[in-house]
Write a protein that holds these residues in place. Structure first.
Motif, short mmCIF file in Angstrom:
data_model
loop_
_atom_site.label_atom_id
_atom_site.label_comp_id
_atom_site.label_asym_id
_atom_site.label_seq_id
_atom_site.Cartn_x
_atom_site.Cartn_y
_atom_site.Cartn_z
N VAL A 1 1.25 10.68 -11.45
CA VAL A 1 1.34 12.10 -11.12
C VAL A 1 2.71 12.42 -10.50
O VAL A 1 3.05 11.89 -9.45
N PRO A 2 3.48 13.30 -11.15
CA PRO A 2 4.81 13.62 -10.61
C PRO A 2 4.72 14.61 -9.45
O PRO A 2 3.87 15.49 -9.43
N ARG A 3 5.60 14.41 -8.46
CA ARG A 3 5.72 15.31 -7.31
C ARG A 3 7.20 15.39 -6.95
O ARG A 3 8.00 14.58 -7.38
N THR A 4 7.52 16.34 -6.10
CA THR A 4 8.89 16.50 -5.62
C THR A 4 8.84 16.76 -4.12
O THR A 4 7.99 17.54 -3.65
N THR A 5 9.72 16.12 -3.37
CA THR A 5 9.76 16.36 -1.93
C THR A 5 10.37 17.72 -1.65
O THR A 5 10.90 18.38 -2.55
N MET A 6 10.34 18.13 -0.41
CA MET A 6 10.92 19.42 -0.03
C MET A 6 12.44 19.43 -0.23
O MET A 6 13.04 20.48 -0.36
N THR A 7 13.05 18.24 -0.25
CA THR A 7 14.50 18.15 -0.46
C THR A 7 14.86 18.01 -1.93
O THR A 7 16.02 17.92 -2.28
N VAL B 1 5.17 10.71 4.39
CA VAL B 1 5.33 10.13 3.05
C VAL B 1 6.60 10.65 2.39
O VAL B 1 7.39 9.88 1.83
N GLU B 2 6.82 11.95 2.47
CA GLU B 2 8.01 12.52 1.83
C GLU B 2 9.29 12.03 2.51
O GLU B 2 10.31 11.85 1.84
N SER B 3 9.24 11.78 3.80
CA SER B 3 10.40 11.19 4.48
C SER B 3 10.66 9.78 3.98
O SER B 3 11.81 9.39 3.77
N MET B 4 9.58 9.04 3.77
CA MET B 4 9.72 7.69 3.21
C MET B 4 10.30 7.75 1.79
O MET B 4 11.15 6.92 1.43
N VAL B 5 9.85 8.71 1.00
CA VAL B 5 10.36 8.89 -0.36
C VAL B 5 11.86 9.16 -0.31
O VAL B 5 12.65 8.51 -1.02
N ASP B 6 12.26 10.10 0.54
CA ASP B 6 13.68 10.44 0.65
C ASP B 6 14.52 9.25 1.10
O ASP B 6 15.60 9.01 0.58
N GLU B 7 14.00 8.49 2.06
CA GLU B 7 14.73 7.31 2.55
C GLU B 7 14.86 6.26 1.45
O GLU B 7 15.93 5.68 1.27
N GLU C 1 0.80 -1.21 0.00
CA GLU C 1 0.00 0.00 0.00
C GLU C 1 0.84 1.27 0.00
O GLU C 1 0.38 2.31 0.43
N THR C 2 2.07 1.20 -0.46
CA THR C 2 2.92 2.38 -0.51
C THR C 2 2.25 3.43 -1.38
O THR C 2 1.88 3.14 -2.51
N PRO C 3 2.10 4.66 -0.88
CA PRO C 3 1.37 5.68 -1.63
C PRO C 3 2.20 6.39 -2.70
O PRO C 3 1.74 7.36 -3.27
N ASP D 1 -3.32 16.96 5.24
CA ASP D 1 -2.69 16.47 6.47
C ASP D 1 -1.18 16.62 6.33
O ASP D 1 -0.51 15.77 5.76
N SER D 2 -0.66 17.72 6.84
CA SER D 2 0.77 18.03 6.65
C SER D 2 1.67 17.01 7.33
O SER D 2 2.74 16.69 6.83
N ARG D 3 1.23 16.45 8.44
CA ARG D 3 2.04 15.44 9.13
C ARG D 3 2.13 14.17 8.30
O ARG D 3 3.21 13.59 8.17
N ALA D 4 1.02 13.74 7.73
CA ALA D 4 1.04 12.54 6.89
C ALA D 4 1.86 12.77 5.63
O ALA D 4 2.61 11.89 5.19
#
Length: 190
Positions: free
Chosen positions: A92-98, A122-128, A79-81, A115-118
């Protein structure tokens, strides 16, 4: 005789027995002695309680429920988003804050947009994931480069010095783009 420290009127041993055996703590004094040794009158075996099996199962039920909720509440690997590569499920393309590029499904914004926390999670998971995949690719690139240098050095006795020098220079000049990305990521994190 008491063992352990007292906590709210109960010893550690009392708490252990209450939790794992479902029995109340021992009473002090003569009454407790008679209850333990069956001298209260009548049959000594009458005071021994055998706890039914369903009561024992009932005691572990809260732990089972807790385990079940924790297992069902977290997102599973299926279920990885997001995805680091574009696909039919994640167009749909996106970019993390980093600055890490990733792809999401059409419903991503409705689920994580408010939901900024969620979204941060997700973006932390993307970066990792990006760092992990890039690091693995860097390791493979460095391994290939070392193999090429080793092959070139072994050829030194078989070929003339100009060809050896050329092969060794080519091996040392091999590009490692994923290692460059890792270095850039580490510079950003520092």
């Amino acid at each position: 005789r008491e063992t352990g420290s007292r906590t709210g009127g109960f010893t550690e041993e009392d708490l252990f027995h209450m939790f794992f055996e479902g029995r109340m703590p021992r009473r002090s004094g003569r009454r407790a002695y008679h209850q333990r040794h069956g001298r209260r009158g009548g049959n000594g075996d009458a005071n021994i309680r055998v706890q039914p099996q369903y009561l024992q199962l009932l005691q572990i039920l809260p732990l089972l429920v807790l385990f079940l909720f924790s297992a069902l509440s977290g997102p599973s690997a299926d279920e990885t988003p997001f995805s680091l590569a574009k696909s039919e499920s994640f167009p749909v393309p996106r970019t993390t804050m980093t600055g890490t590029p990733y792809y999401v499904g059409y419903r991503f914004h409705s689920r994580y947009g408010h939901d900024s926390r969620a979204l941060y999670t997700v973006e932390s998971m993307v970066d990792e994931d990006y760092f992990s995949q890039t690091n693995d690719a860097c390791f493979r690139e460095r391994k290939e480069k070392k193999k090429a240098i080793s092959r070139a050095e072994r050829l030194s006795s078989d070929v003339d010095s100009r060809e050896y020098t050329e092969q060794l220079a080519n091996a040392h000049a091999m590009q490692t783009p994923n290692c460059d990305k890792i270095d850039a990521l580490l510079d950003v994190r520092a």
